[in-house]
Motif scaffolding. Structure first.
Motif, PDB file in Angstrom:
ATOM      1  N   ALA A 173       0.835  -1.205   0.000  1.00 50.21           N
ATOM      2  CA  ALA A 173       0.000   0.000   0.000  1.00 50.21           C
ATOM      3  C   ALA A 173       0.866   1.249   0.000  1.00 50.21           C
ATOM      4  CB  ALA A 173      -0.936  -0.010   1.199  1.00 50.21           C
ATOM      5  N   ARG A 174       1.987   1.202   0.713  1.00 50.61           N
ATOM      6  CA  ARG A 174       2.914   2.341   0.707  1.00 50.61           C
ATOM      7  C   ARG A 174       3.518   2.536  -0.681  1.00 50.61           C
ATOM      8  NH1 ARG A 174       5.772  -0.086   5.948  1.00 50.61           N
ATOM      9  NH2 ARG A 174       4.220   0.511   7.533  1.00 50.61           N
ATOM     10  N   VAL A 175       3.841   1.430  -1.342  1.00 54.68           N
ATOM     11  CA  VAL A 175       4.384   1.520  -2.700  1.00 54.68           C
ATOM     12  C   VAL A 175       3.375   2.177  -3.637  1.00 54.68           C
ATOM     13  CG1 VAL A 175       5.104   0.174  -4.713  1.00 54.68           C
ATOM     14  CG2 VAL A 175       5.982  -0.415  -2.438  1.00 54.68           C
ATOM     15  N   ARG A 176       2.128   1.719  -3.590  1.00 49.29           N
ATOM     16  CA  ARG A 176       1.105   2.291  -4.469  1.00 49.29           C
ATOM     17  C   ARG A 176       0.894   3.774  -4.181  1.00 49.29           C
ATOM     18  NH1 ARG A 176      -1.296  -2.680  -3.186  1.00 49.29           N
ATOM     19  NH2 ARG A 176      -2.756  -1.674  -1.719  1.00 49.29           N
ATOM     20  N   SER A 177       0.935   4.136  -2.905  1.00 51.06           N
ATOM     21  CA  SER A 177       0.781   5.540  -2.539  1.00 51.06           C
ATOM     22  C   SER A 177       1.930   6.377  -3.080  1.00 51.06           C
ATOM     23  CB  SER A 177       0.698   5.660  -1.012  1.00 51.06           C
ATOM     24  OG  SER A 177       0.605   7.019  -0.630  1.00 51.06           O
ATOM     25  N   ALA A 178       3.149   5.849  -3.004  1.00 55.21           N
ATOM     26  CA  ALA A 178       4.310   6.571  -3.500  1.00 55.21           C
ATOM     27  C   ALA A 178       4.281   6.738  -5.009  1.00 55.21           C
ATOM     28  CB  ALA A 178       5.598   5.841  -3.093  1.00 55.21           C
ATOM     29  N   LEU A 179       3.647   5.778  -5.699  1.00 53.85           N
ATOM     30  CA  LEU A 179       3.560   5.839  -7.163  1.00 53.85           C
ATOM     31  C   LEU A 179       2.426   6.721  -7.657  1.00 53.85           C
ATOM     32  CD1 LEU A 179       4.150   2.143  -8.266  1.00 53.85           C
ATOM     33  CD2 LEU A 179       5.607   4.102  -8.773  1.00 53.85           C
ATOM     34  N   ALA A 180       1.469   7.009  -6.800  1.00 49.96           N
ATOM     35  CA  ALA A 180       0.260   7.698  -7.245  1.00 49.96           C
ATOM     36  C   ALA A 180       0.558   9.025  -7.912  1.00 49.96           C
ATOM     37  CB  ALA A 180      -0.689   7.894  -6.062  1.00 49.96           C
ATOM     38  N   ALA A 181       1.522   9.765  -7.381  1.00 47.79           N
ATOM     39  CA  ALA A 181       1.830  11.075  -7.945  1.00 47.79           C
ATOM     40  C   ALA A 181       2.593  10.981  -9.261  1.00 47.79           C
ATOM     41  CB  ALA A 181       2.644  11.887  -6.939  1.00 47.79           C
ATOM     42  N   ASP A 182       3.225   9.816  -9.511  1.00 46.65           N
ATOM     43  CA  ASP A 182       4.065   9.676 -10.704  1.00 46.65           C
ATOM     44  C   ASP A 182       3.357   8.941 -11.837  1.00 46.65           C
ATOM     45  OD1 ASP A 182       6.920  10.503  -9.665  1.00 46.65           O
ATOM     46  OD2 ASP A 182       6.034   9.243  -8.114  1.00 46.65           O
ATOM     47  N   TRP A 183       2.361   8.135 -11.493  1.00 44.95           N
ATOM     48  CA  TRP A 183       1.737   7.278 -12.508  1.00 44.95           C
ATOM     49  C   TRP A 183       0.621   8.034 -13.220  1.00 44.95           C
ATOM     50  CZ3 TRP A 183       4.137   3.000 -13.741  1.00 44.95           C
ATOM     51  CH2 TRP A 183       3.541   2.166 -14.679  1.00 44.95           C
ATOM     52  N   ARG A 184       0.810   8.261 -14.468  1.00 44.76           N
ATOM     53  CA  ARG A 184      -0.189   8.984 -15.275  1.00 44.76           C
ATOM     54  C   ARG A 184      -0.663   8.101 -16.411  1.00 44.76           C
ATOM     55  NH1 ARG A 184       0.221  11.600 -11.383  1.00 44.76           N
ATOM     56  NH2 ARG A 184       0.789  13.782 -11.139  1.00 44.76           N
TER      57      ARG A 184
END
Length: 206
Positions: free
Chosen positions: A195-206
């Motif tokens: 869940a931390r990984v997905r949260s960290a990717l949220a701002a970068d994944w477009r």
């Protein structure tokens, strides 16, 4: 369409391999083509080199020889797996890439960072679009790593002091490249870390 290249890094037992698998499954479920690969390895030739460098006595190779072997494996991996996948628009998730060589051979086993960087510039010349560093207490990571059954224990056999130096080196590299790195707390159950990984990717994944 050019794909995206993600790498996972961390000390032995950090859980990065588990998190790489979790992310690959999540992205596939979202409709992406994902190539999950690893280093050393990821191609037939690189897997042969993997057996040479991860098995046997800890003193089997000098750090200089290791740097050459890892670079050779990475070049084959890049040519045969990573570049073709990116060219067709896939997401490549790699369990370790060049940052591991910078740490394992370039920092912790001698002052070889200049050699490692020169080999990388000459033979590789690419970095991941994003690197997820799974950070964990070295004693906990070493305990996890030693609990695994298998023959690939050469680096774990170098002991806790080595793991501590590697953690510090990974964090230093991450601090020097904040645009590429996301540092993830690796403590806790795998689904919590995922869940931390997905949260960290949220701002970068477009």
């Amino acid at each position: 369409m050019q794909g995206r290249f993600l790498s996972f890094e961390g000390i032995d037992g950090s859980g990065k391999s588990t998190q790489a698998r979790h992310l690959a499954e999540a992205l596939r479920a979202a409709g992406h083509e994902v190539v999950l690969t690893r280093e050393p390895g990821g191609s037939a030739g690189a897997e042969e080199i993997r057996r040479l460098v991860l098995e046997g006595d800890p003193a089997r190779w000098s750090a200089e020889t290791e740097a050459l072997l890892f670079t050779a494996a990475r070049r084959d991996h890049l040519e045969r797996t990573i570049r073709p996948a990116l060219a067709r628009g896939a997401v490549v998730i790699c369990d370790r890439f060049a940052d591991s060589t910078r740490v394992y051979q370039g920092v912790t086993r001698g002052d070889l960072r200049a050699l490692v960087d020169a080999l990388h510039d000459l033979a590789i010349g690419v970095e991941p679009d994003l690197t997820l560093l799974i950070d964990i207490d070295p004693a906990e990571g070493l305990g996890r790593a030693r609990a695994r059954a298998g023959t690939e224990q050469r680096f774990e056999d170098m002991g806790l002091a080595m793991q501590e130096r590697m953690r510090a080196a990974f964090l230093e590299i991450a601090a020097a490249a904040p645009g590429r790195f996301r540092v993830i707390d690796g403590a806790g159950q795998p689904d919590v870390v995922a869940a931390r990984v997905r949260s960290a990717l949220a701002a970068d994944w477009r």
